[in-house]
Design a protein around this motif. Structure first.
Motif, PDB file in Angstrom:
ATOM      1  N   ILE A 144      -0.364   7.674  -6.759  1.00 18.35           N
ATOM      2  CA  ILE A 144       0.380   8.322  -8.320  1.00 18.35           C
ATOM      3  C   ILE A 144       1.864   8.009  -7.774  1.00 18.35           C
ATOM      4  N   HIS A 145       2.401   8.699  -6.632  1.00 18.12           N
ATOM      5  CA  HIS A 145       3.758   8.744  -6.362  1.00 18.12           C
ATOM      6  C   HIS A 145       4.060   7.489  -6.154  1.00 18.12           C
ATOM      7  N   ALA A 146       3.574   6.870  -5.267  1.00 17.72           N
ATOM      8  CA  ALA A 146       4.196   5.211  -5.164  1.00 17.72           C
ATOM      9  C   ALA A 146       4.193   4.468  -6.498  1.00 17.72           C
ATOM     10  N   LEU A 147       3.078   4.651  -7.409  1.00 18.34           N
ATOM     11  CA  LEU A 147       3.060   3.962  -8.440  1.00 18.34           C
ATOM     12  C   LEU A 147       4.290   4.316  -9.504  1.00 18.34           C
ATOM     13  N   LEU A 148       4.649   5.586  -9.596  1.00 18.05           N
ATOM     14  CA  LEU A 148       5.641   5.939 -10.223  1.00 18.05           C
ATOM     15  C   LEU A 148       7.037   5.704  -9.953  1.00 18.05           C
ATOM     16  N   ASN A 149       7.263   5.482  -8.651  1.00 19.67           N
ATOM     17  CA  ASN A 149       8.414   5.093  -8.000  1.00 19.67           C
ATOM     18  C   ASN A 149       8.596   3.672  -7.684  1.00 19.67           C
ATOM     19  N   GLY A 150       7.647   2.851  -7.821  1.00 19.99           N
ATOM     20  CA  GLY A 150       7.544   1.558  -7.718  1.00 19.99           C
ATOM     21  C   GLY A 150       7.872   0.455  -8.743  1.00 19.99           C
ATOM     22  N   LYS A 163       0.610  -1.126  -0.078  1.00 19.32           N
ATOM     23  CA  LYS A 163      -0.072  -0.078   0.088  1.00 19.32           C
ATOM     24  C   LYS A 163       0.992   1.136  -0.106  1.00 19.32           C
ATOM     25  N   PRO A 164       0.575   2.253  -0.841  1.00 17.48           N
ATOM     26  CA  PRO A 164       1.139   3.584  -0.643  1.00 17.48           C
ATOM     27  C   PRO A 164       1.368   4.210   0.771  1.00 17.48           C
ATOM     28  N   GLU A 165       2.514   4.528   0.834  1.00 14.64           N
ATOM     29  CA  GLU A 165       2.649   5.395   2.409  1.00 14.64           C
ATOM     30  C   GLU A 165       2.004   6.732   2.224  1.00 14.64           C
ATOM     31  N   GLN A 166       1.667   7.213   3.336  1.00 13.68           N
ATOM     32  CA  GLN A 166       1.053   8.770   3.471  1.00 13.68           C
ATOM     33  C   GLN A 166       1.992   9.647   3.407  1.00 13.68           C
ATOM     34  N   GLU A 167       2.029  10.659   1.964  1.00 13.62           N
ATOM     35  CA  GLU A 167       2.983  11.565   1.907  1.00 13.62           C
ATOM     36  C   GLU A 167       2.315  12.894   2.455  1.00 13.62           C
ATOM     37  N   GLU A 168       3.644  13.700   2.842  1.00 17.51           N
ATOM     38  CA  GLU A 168       2.991  14.920   3.017  1.00 17.51           C
ATOM     39  C   GLU A 168       2.866  15.939   1.767  1.00 17.51           C
TER      40      GLU A 168
END
Length: 297
Positions: A191-197, A52-57
């Motif tokens: 979106i952030h997690a997917l692009l970095n994953g 699961k994506p981490e909660q970002e700031e």
């Protein structure tokens, strides 16, 4: 005083139970994430995403959140130079880019870089022309079938509302707390997690030919889209880091703005409403206290 102490103790018990449920849920989630690939390999029912994506700031998070216009402009640059080759934004008009800090003339110049279909003309034929600020971002493909044919049978989704349409459910009781923290960043987090994953599949994990392993993808262990962006692919003029991490944060913020451009106005209005309700509640309480007070006549 007795009622006050009882109320505080009740709240403490409820908070303790809620914390216990949260810890139990997190433990279950970690167990499920760690065993998703094993279940799939063993023939069981897999659960996606594997991680699961981490909660970002984000600057726009919380009840007083706001958009960083510099970040939004960088995100637009990433979208136009990378994402727009496959993904459309059919619901976003060029004129709304003024909300990113651009002038009317700049928006007009930007829109002129695109061509849109118009018509029919006097001869009853369709024709193409340079886009105007009133036009919407055009699709790079003439239709959905052509988009699917050019992408291994999977048509790239439109990006107009992708930041609100994507996200991983946080479950109970986390979503209860989200009502108070105004957490609505599941889409940008995803979106952030997917692009970095993007990574090589672990040993024993097989992916279909033409797909690419990404444990953050919400529908399977791999997806048809190859890694879309790499370090130093997009040049920033403001000196920001030209890394996949920064690119993904910027484009996720831009897509959040595209999905909800009036977020700041909504939060500002909501704050004023809450202040009004608090004042109104206080006046009602004082009125009730005055009406039902024991007064000598």
């Amino acid at each position: 005083m007795k009622k006050l102490v009882t109320g505080i103790l009740s709240l403490a018990v409820v908070a303790g139970l809620g914390a216990g449920i949260v810890f139990a849920q997190e433990a279950g989630e970690h167990k499920a994430e760690g065993g998703a690939a094993e279940e799939e390999h063993a023939g069981g029912t897999p659960h996606f995403p594997i991680h699961k994506p981490e909660q970002e700031e984000w600057t726009f998070s919380g009840p007083f959140g706001h958009y960083d216009k510099g970040q939004l402009q960088r995100g637009l640059k990433v979208y136009t130079e990378v994402c727009s080759a496959c993904h459309s934004m059919n619901l976003v008009a060029f004129r709304t880019l003024e909300g990113l800090g651009y002038s009317e003339a700049q928006v007009k110049t930007f829109a002129a870089n695109y061509e849109v279909q118009d018509g029919p003309n006097a001869d009853g034929e369709m024709f193409t022309r340079k886009a105007l600020p009133s036009d919407h971002f055009p699709s790079p493909y003439p239709n959905v079938e052509a988009a699917a044919a050019a992408n291994n049978g999977a048509a790239p989704p439109d990006f107009s509302l992708i930041a609100k349409a994507r996200g991983v459910e946080r479950g109970f009781p986390t979503f209860v707390f989200d009502m108070f923290t105004q957490y609505q960043e599941g889409g940008p987090d995803y979106i952030h997690a997917l692009l970095n994953g993007y990574q090589e599949p672990p040993a024993g994990t097989e992916v279909a030919e033409g797909t690419h392993y990404n444990p953050y993808f919400g529908s399977a262990a791999a997806l048809a889209m190859a890694k879309p962006i790499s370090d130093d692919q997009v040049t920033y003029d403001d000196g920001s880091p030209q890394t996949v991490e920064q690119y993904s944060r910027d484009v996720a913020s831009f897509l959040m703005w595209a999905a909800e451009p009036h977020l700041e106005d909504r939060k500002r209005t909501g704050f004023m409403v809450m202040v009004f309700l608090l004042i109104f509640t206080g006046l009602i309480y004082l009125t009730k206290k005055s009406v039902y007070a024991n007064k000598e006549h």
